[in-house]
Design an enzyme around this catalytic site. Structure first.
Site, PDB file in Angstrom:
ATOM      1  N   TYR A  43       0.835  -1.205   0.000  1.00 54.70           N
ATOM      2  CA  TYR A  43       0.000   0.000   0.000  1.00 54.70           C
ATOM      3  C   TYR A  43       0.868   1.252   0.000  1.00 54.70           C
ATOM      4  CZ  TYR A  43      -4.258   2.645   1.041  1.00 54.70           C
ATOM      5  OH  TYR A  43      -5.331   3.492   0.979  1.00 54.70           O
ATOM      6  N   TYR A  99      -5.014   5.353  -7.856  1.00 55.36           N
ATOM      7  CA  TYR A  99      -5.339   5.030  -6.457  1.00 55.36           C
ATOM      8  C   TYR A  99      -6.820   4.734  -6.349  1.00 55.36           C
ATOM      9  CZ  TYR A  99      -5.561   5.867  -1.340  1.00 55.36           C
ATOM     10  OH  TYR A  99      -5.752   5.772   0.011  1.00 55.36           O
TER      11      TYR A  99
END
Lengths: 393, 169
Positions: free
Chosen positions: A292, A342
């Protein structure tokens, strides 16, 4: 490999995504439907096969009660509309696997759809109130945006271990180079370390090129039993493990040494042993990791906390050639949130599936059998979640 | 316990639709948004007192305020005057304006309180160059009064005193 718990019970049978953009021109309902239909088509299934639907949101997207009926899925046997951002991005898939393992649902579609550039930008309305709970002690001082919240532990990590801007820059440069081989990526023009160092400050130690891309787009995944996945169109990707961990308190842990006492260690340090134990695998078994990357530094701390290097060595390790495609541990092979886009976490899972099915084209990690994909590592009033995936046989 | 502090705008820290600093934001600085656990602490800040909550049974300190002790689960607690000092644990210098009430650059700190291990508070940096910051730097609390909001009486829109941190020596 001998797994426990959920290991091997469920598989990812299909993936779908919309194009990523800065202005989709479509509703989040439309984006979700497009991604779900693409994932079902990939699996060779139709909406009539779906009996579970799951997503996570922060008040910014279309819920299952809208997306399901919009596709004719109006009576799911199982559903999940989880509050949360990147910290629960992988939890949604893990929970779908639990529903399948428990026999509550047989075919679950998981999606995340955002207009995170054109409609609901981070820090804007639709987010949790900035003053809620522990954030009431930060918002009055102007600590409002995610980039600021992550900057503080990143700075602490630099001060504690000598992690340097050049380490962050190496991550950003590499991920852009990876994105150049990914036609879906929003940003594909390579840049150099000097370009990185010349990019403007946002909130120190983060520059513009440390930050992920505000993105419009959606992704979806089809979760079904490992048995059924073997009868479908594409090679299955098995969920070898799913794991969760609590949040890294912004403030004070119950006792010294508790989670949150040391900003430089994330909740992933609590999650990782559970994840590896469930799969019967360890860090040395991982062929590629999608970590992440809301900001460059979260890659550094996760390399440490998922056991790929010692605490404090994440900066130099992240800057090493080991992270390159062709290296010992290729990371964020699609360009990550920094360069592909994203979609709040789920696009990491989609990339892991591409890698394990051999679908990644010029960015393919040769012989990838085991992939780690992780959610936000538990900062800023959030828990964390992650998946360990294996190529099905 | 102290009287509850009215909190008419629980989302006062939020920014406008369309993103940080979008049109529609006002230059009014977000007030602290106390909840029923923290109202007394913020009220003490208004009186220029930096309090730390201690369990009445096992004596464990805790911050921020909570009803239950995480160590022994006691529901009894005491407030004590804290030292109001600590050391820098982390910080960021924000160089882009996210909210019109906070023009860049400005610095926000996480401070490890001297009262006990593993107690942390936050606040702005007072009276120092952020280039001189390092972990472990001693700091002391400084109470900062916020300007009145739209001509309303002080305190009408939530607490109007916050805690900043000034390096010692």
């Amino acid at each position: 490999m001998a797994g426990t718990g959920l290991s091997g019970a469920a598989s990812l049978a299909g993936v779908g995504r919309t194009p990523f953009s800065r202005d989709s021109g479509a509703s989040t309902t439309a984006l979700a439907c497009r991604a779900v239909l693409a994932a079902l088509d990939d699996a060779g299934l139709g909406v009539g096969d779906v009996d579970g639907i799951a997503t996570h949101r922060v008040g910014d997207s279309s819920p299952p009660w809208v997306v399901g009926p919009a596709l004719g899925i109006d009576d799911p046997a199982w559903h999940l509309d989880q509050f949360g951002g990147g910290g629960v991005s992988h939890a949604v898939v893990g929970q779908a696997a639990m529903a399948v393992a428990a026999g509550v649902a047989e075919v679950v579609v998981c999606y995340r759809a955002v207009n995170a550039r054109s409609e609901f930008r981070m820090g804007g309305k639709g987010r949790a109130p900035a003053g809620a709970f522990d954030l009431q002690y930060q918002a009055p001082y102007g600590l409002l945006a995610p980039v600021q919240h992550y900057a503080v532990p990143a700075r602490a990590h630099m001060d504690a271990y000598g992690t340097a801007p050049e380490h962050f820059g190496a991550i950003a440069v590499r991920q852009r180079a990876n994105a150049a081989a990914n036609p879906r990526a929003l940003k594909r023009d390579p840049f150099t370390l000097d370009d990185y160092l010349a990019s403007p400050w946002i909130s120190e130690p983060f520059r513009l090129l440390d930050c992920c891309l505000e993105t419009d787009g959606a992704c979806a995944l089809v979760v079904t039993s490992a048995e059924r996945a073997r009868d479908l169109r594409r090679p299955p990707v098995d969920i070898a493990a799913a794991a969760w961990a609590g949040g890294h308190s912004t403030y004070s842990p119950p006792a010294p040494g508790g989670l949150g006492d040391d900003l430089t260690t994330s909740s992933a340090a609590r999650l990782a042993p559970r994840l590896y134990a469930m799969a019967g695998l360890g860090p040395t078994d991982v062929d590629t990791a999608e970590l992440y990357d809301c900001f460059t530094w979260t890659v550094v701390v996760q390399l440490e906390d998922y056991g790929f290097c010692a605490k404090g060595e994440g900066g130099p390790f992240a800057a090493s050639e080991a992270m390159d495609i062709g290296g010992a541990l290729p990371v964020n092979t699609h360009g990550g949130f920094l360069s592909e886009g994203y979609v709040h976490g789920i696009n990491h899972v989609v990339e892991a599936v591409d890698q394990l099915r051999g679908d990644a084209g010029p960015r393919q990690v040769e012989g990838a059998e085991v992939a780690l994909s992780t959610g936000q590592p538990g900062y800023v009033l959030a828990g964390t979640s992650a998946l360990l995936l294996t190529a099905g046989r | 316990m102290g009287k509850a502090i009215r909190n008419p705008r629980p989302d006062a820290g939020g920014t406008g639709a369309g993103g940080p600093g979008a049109p529609g934001d006002t230059a009014v600085r977000p007030r602290p948004a106390p909840d029923r656990d923290s109202a007394y602490w913020w009220e003490a800040v208004r009186d220029r007192r930096f309090l730390v909550q201690y369990c009445a049974d096992c004596r464990s300190p805790r911050f921020p305020p909570r009803e239950v002790c995480a160590v022994c689960l006691s529901l009894e607690w005491h407030w004590h005057q804290g030292t109001g000092t600590g050391t820098v644990d982390g910080w960021t210098v924000t160089r882009r304006t996210f909210h019109p009430a906070f023009p860049a650059p400005y610095t926000v700190l996480r401070v490890a309180l001297d009262d006990a291990p593993a107690l942390y508070c936050w606040g702005g940096l007072a009276g120092a160059d952020p280039a001189d910051l390092r972990r472990g730097l001693p700091v002391e609390a400084e109470f900062t009064e916020l300007p009145p909001e739209n001509g309303r009486p002080p305190g009408e829109d939530g607490p109007d005193v916050v805690v900043d941190w000034r390096p010692l020596g």
